[in-house]
Design an enzyme around this catalytic site. Sequence first.
Site, PDB file in Angstrom:
ATOM      1  N   ASP A 269      83.880  65.851  18.662  1.00  0.00           N
ATOM      2  CA  ASP A 269      83.718  65.924  20.113  1.00  0.00           C
ATOM      3  C   ASP A 269      84.559  64.810  20.715  1.00  0.00           C
ATOM      4  O   ASP A 269      84.958  63.870  20.037  1.00  0.00           O
ATOM      5  CB  ASP A 269      82.240  65.815  20.532  1.00  0.00           C
ATOM      6  CG  ASP A 269      82.038  66.310  21.974  1.00  0.00           C
ATOM      7  OD1 ASP A 269      83.046  66.535  22.681  1.00  0.00           O
ATOM      8  OD2 ASP A 269      80.880  66.473  22.400  1.00  0.00           O
TER       9      ASP A 269
HETATM   10  C1  BGC Z   1      81.828  67.456  25.696  1.00  0.00           C
HETATM   11  C2  BGC Z   1      82.379  68.721  25.072  1.00  0.00           C
HETATM   12  C3  BGC Z   1      83.693  69.063  25.715  1.00  0.00           C
HETATM   13  C4  BGC Z   1      84.639  67.893  25.537  1.00  0.00           C
HETATM   14  C5  BGC Z   1      86.018  68.130  26.116  1.00  0.00           C
HETATM   15  C6  BGC Z   1      82.840  66.333  25.702  1.00  0.00           C
HETATM   16  O1  BGC Z   1      82.377  65.291  26.476  1.00  0.00           O
HETATM   17  O2  BGC Z   1      80.680  67.046  24.998  1.00  0.00           O
HETATM   18  O3  BGC Z   1      81.466  69.765  25.248  1.00  0.00           O
HETATM   19  O4  BGC Z   1      84.204  70.234  25.162  1.00  0.00           O
HETATM   20  O5  BGC Z   1      84.070  66.762  26.193  1.00  0.00           O
HETATM   21  O6  BGC Z   1      86.020  68.065  27.481  1.00  0.00           O
END
Ligand code: BGC
Length: 768
Positions: A269
């Site tokens: 993530d």
């Molecule tokens: C979130 C994800 C997201 C990623 C990219 C993260 O903070 O948890 O769900 O896809 O950011 O924006």
Amino acid sequence: MKCVDRVWIVLGFLFCSLGSAGGSLRLAEDNIDEIVKQMSPREKAMLLVGCESLVSKDSLTVYVPGAAGYTKAFPQYGIPSTVMADGPVGVRIFPIKVDGKRHYCTCFPSSTLLASTWDTQLVETQAGAMGEEAAVYDVDVILTPGINIMRNPLCGRNFEYFSEDPVLSGLMGAAMVNGVQSRGIGTSLKHFVANNQQVNKLNNDSRIPVKALREIYLKGFEICLQHSNPWTVMSSYNKIGGILTQSNAELLRTVLREEWGYDGLVVSDWYGKRNSPEQLEGGTNLLMPGEKAQLEEIEAGIESGALSMEVIDDAVKHILDYVVKTKAFRKDIHAALPDLEQHAALSRSVAGQGMVLLKNDSCVLPLKGIKNISLFGATAYHSIAGGGGSSNVNKSHIVDISTGLEQVGFVLDRSLKDLYTKYNAYQEALLVDPKATDWERLSYRRYVYPEMDLMPNKTLVGEQAKSNDMAVVVIGRGSTEESDRKVHDDFNLSDSEIYMIDKVCEEFHARNKKVVVLLNIGGVVETASWKNKPDAILSVWFPGQECGDAIADAISGKANPSGKLPMTFPIDYFDIPSSRNFPMVGETKSGKNFDYTNYEEDIWVGYRYFNTANKAIVYPFGYGLSYTNFSFGKPKLERKNEKWVATIQITNTGNVSGKETVQLYISAPQTSIQKPSAELKAFGKTRELKPEESETVKLEFTDYDLASFDEANSQWLTSKGEYTLSFGASSKDFRATLPLNISKSRTWKVNNVLRPVEKINIMKFPLK
Ligand code: BGC
């Protein structure tokens, strides 16, 4: 697509300075091993780290403003950069200018609404449209679906997730993956696993008893991977067993790869500040969005020998396996723009099918013979299309509820509309940066306004009741990534909201006029204290950009809402077992529920608890009314190879067309392993049935689907004995049953992994 005003970057010569081995070998599906052999350690290290904040933005083959991240290009090997963009229900990029005009992506209904449709085919259709938009706008992967379990209604991201149940979550997730990928665009199954709260979400240790982890939190992912093959899986932020999931070999290597056979790409993530070598060793292949420091750490690890080349090469191979599937690699040519009108129509139709009719006394809905409406609630005039954070699609418009009602011919009380319009303008001036553009005001600068207090205006509601045919009251509740919800003034309605419902019901009912409440919400709110007052309640969730039009379709009867709840509506927040181990926002700053969260409720999440404990609730899991009625016929069960196939005939016995969901719950024989009274194992939805029309719905499951987790022996166990199949219109409304005898127990061994760092003090059942 050449006419699009985006930044195409001619591949530079930067790579010459990166220590490339060069050569004439070009990436192809069948030469990945050779490419890996040719790449220098530094090139490999660079490929493992996303591009966002590396010096090398200019090394992208295509730049899509607003995308979440990129993998790196290596032109000397024919490796293009690839683009990843959020999010769960629409492509999140900045609007694209074509011929001086801005073009947007479609903001579709939120995941909770999708789950409420219980219609995997419909979800696949929406996902296909999302995939088409991604393809046209040069996005290779949409960062969807989020399938974490709704452990507790206060989790700020629940609107991005599907359900409290792993079967519904897993199958909806698979439909999303299959739909997007049918258009040659990848997905990212996230957040693996158990990222169930926003408070300290980056470091919280989810301490979960292994049985609950296997049966509830991992199960949805396991099911999703049985029914689809997402190009990527995104590990979450939190820890499991005291180890960050991004570095957790037991999770990523033992469970995901070894036990489940997943062969795609594991991405982290979006957070750079982890120990990069540990992440790679643990099984993450691609570190997103990428930071220079990560590259340095990896290079240092390679140089010192602390990071093995085997791990690096394995990760590089997974990235290249992914790259060769992408649009960037295929160099597909697409139309200049997606068919946004058609997608808007689809968004509207999906929304109508996921709204849940919670109450409909005297069939007040659909509205008949009504013209003049008093429309109450700030959200009625400033409606909520979706939640906040990375899932917030940059959209061209939102049809407010007020506009939608007017567009189908209802006449809204002028003075009330003026009052709310002024109130909302005042709120906007308070909250929104005056420099924000129109599209920003519709997207990440759009706020949910606190409800207007009607109390000081003693005569207003009475006057409204005198001069209009009925009242519609809208309760709006925002929800966003980064923060959890609160009990007071959020899960529980605020004093202004309660007063509004009370007063409107009192004044309108005194004149024999009806009141309908619309819930424009992302997740559960308290309903027990006020639900007896209005005549009808419709949960419209976050219905996407066509919000008002979709709601108008439902309340005017153009659409028959066929949604069923994907979670339980309890009487009181504190009835929920996990409420004892969930952060109270603002009060939790360290220790319990911050540094770690004990899942002491074990497997007793949602209906599994309420139904087994026979604890009163307001609206059960799987519940939802319709404008028509359905009868359930006599079910049949057959064994076909490895599968059990149940069939049941559903007949529309009412006066209007509609769709029904059949939910198959199975009760297992009681053994020494604790089991819920019944668990959802399969479901199916009819097509739109005309009055008197029937359809036979097929529901399939396997012996493995019946298994419970036998923690003492690290195995799945389907015990022999008598099972009961219950065919329900909800988890509390079983219409037909069938016995099933399993003559021989079966087991499936797994690894003894992912134990919590401390033994969890599991709540005694029945929970007090
Ligand atoms: C979130 C994800 C997201 C990623 C990219 C993260 O903070 O948890 O769900 O896809 O950011 O924006």
